[in-house]
Design a protein around this motif. Sequence first.
Motif, PDB file in Angstrom:
ATOM      1  N   VAL A 105      25.700  34.055  24.269  1.00  0.00           N
ATOM      2  CA  VAL A 105      24.661  35.213  24.187  1.00  0.00           C
ATOM      3  C   VAL A 105      25.201  35.302  25.572  1.00  0.00           C
ATOM      4  N   CYS A 106      23.555  34.701  26.337  1.00  0.00           N
ATOM      5  CA  CYS A 106      23.364  35.287  27.543  1.00  0.00           C
ATOM      6  C   CYS A 106      23.809  34.603  28.635  1.00  0.00           C
ATOM      7  N   THR A 114      33.023  41.919  31.640  1.00  0.00           N
ATOM      8  CA  THR A 114      31.709  41.733  30.746  1.00  0.00           C
ATOM      9  C   THR A 114      32.548  42.105  29.120  1.00  0.00           C
ATOM     10  N   ARG A 117      32.741  39.138  26.727  1.00  0.00           N
ATOM     11  CA  ARG A 117      31.814  38.902  25.826  1.00  0.00           C
ATOM     12  C   ARG A 117      31.713  39.638  24.844  1.00  0.00           C
ATOM     13  N   ARG A 119      29.877  40.187  21.209  1.00  0.00           N
ATOM     14  CA  ARG A 119      28.844  40.767  20.371  1.00  0.00           C
ATOM     15  C   ARG A 119      28.801  41.071  19.401  1.00  0.00           C
ATOM     16  N   VAL A 175      19.479  38.683  19.541  1.00  0.00           N
ATOM     17  CA  VAL A 175      20.897  40.495  19.460  1.00  0.00           C
ATOM     18  C   VAL A 175      20.297  40.664  17.775  1.00  0.00           C
ATOM     19  N   VAL A 180      23.697  46.367  18.444  1.00  0.00           N
ATOM     20  CA  VAL A 180      24.730  46.500  18.086  1.00  0.00           C
ATOM     21  C   VAL A 180      24.945  47.540  17.152  1.00  0.00           C
TER      22      VAL A 180
END
Length: 236
Positions: A105-106, A114, A117, A119, A175, A180
Amino acid sequence: MRWRHGPFVRSLLRRRLRHTAQQFADHGWAVTPGAYFNGQRMACDRATCLASSCHPLLTDWETQSSTFSAQLDEWWSLHPHAVLLPTGHTFDVLEVPALLGARHVCGPPTGPGTAARVRGPVAVTAAGRWMLLMKPATALAPELDHRVDVLRHSLGSWIPAPPTVLPEGPVRWQVSPAQVNWQLPDADALQQSLVRSLVSLDASFLDLPLTARRRLAPPPRIGRPPTMQAALRRAG
């Protein structure tokens, strides 16, 4: 150290949990109440129940999970019951150790740009377990399935949702679903992203001194531990 709170805080927490349960229900996520932290243990007030960790309030919780406001009012009318999210219907959950969860996540992007990733909503317990929500999956990726520290919650299982309070402390969102837009990532995409994070984490691990590697190395695999739900069924 156990997380303690008084009657006033418990009342505020109960209302907050009720509000959160309604938010889940408004988005079609059924909820079920769990035991509540009474300052010493997770209690459900059933005389025959010996469980002291987080567990469902109802014995038939999977069939009685609900999105109806009147039912939620009844469940959260007296105690700050844990908000439990049944898995295997709207979503599955991958429960992973903190190092892997934080890396996924981080950590740095796992590919060019990006966009690499994946999410989705991620909840974290005070004990350091990261719970990644995803669309229902058929199975774990082979790279994850052999790991004793990675658990998949599907049919017959559940997770405690924020702001549920456990003896070790509150569950929180790393998150949140709102961040999201209440969208769930594809199960295969999420698992492959986790695998890439795992490869990156293993590479970083090998760069550590031998003494540090010994401290961080997972215990030898003896067999996948039973889920909390399975253990409770055997105890009953």
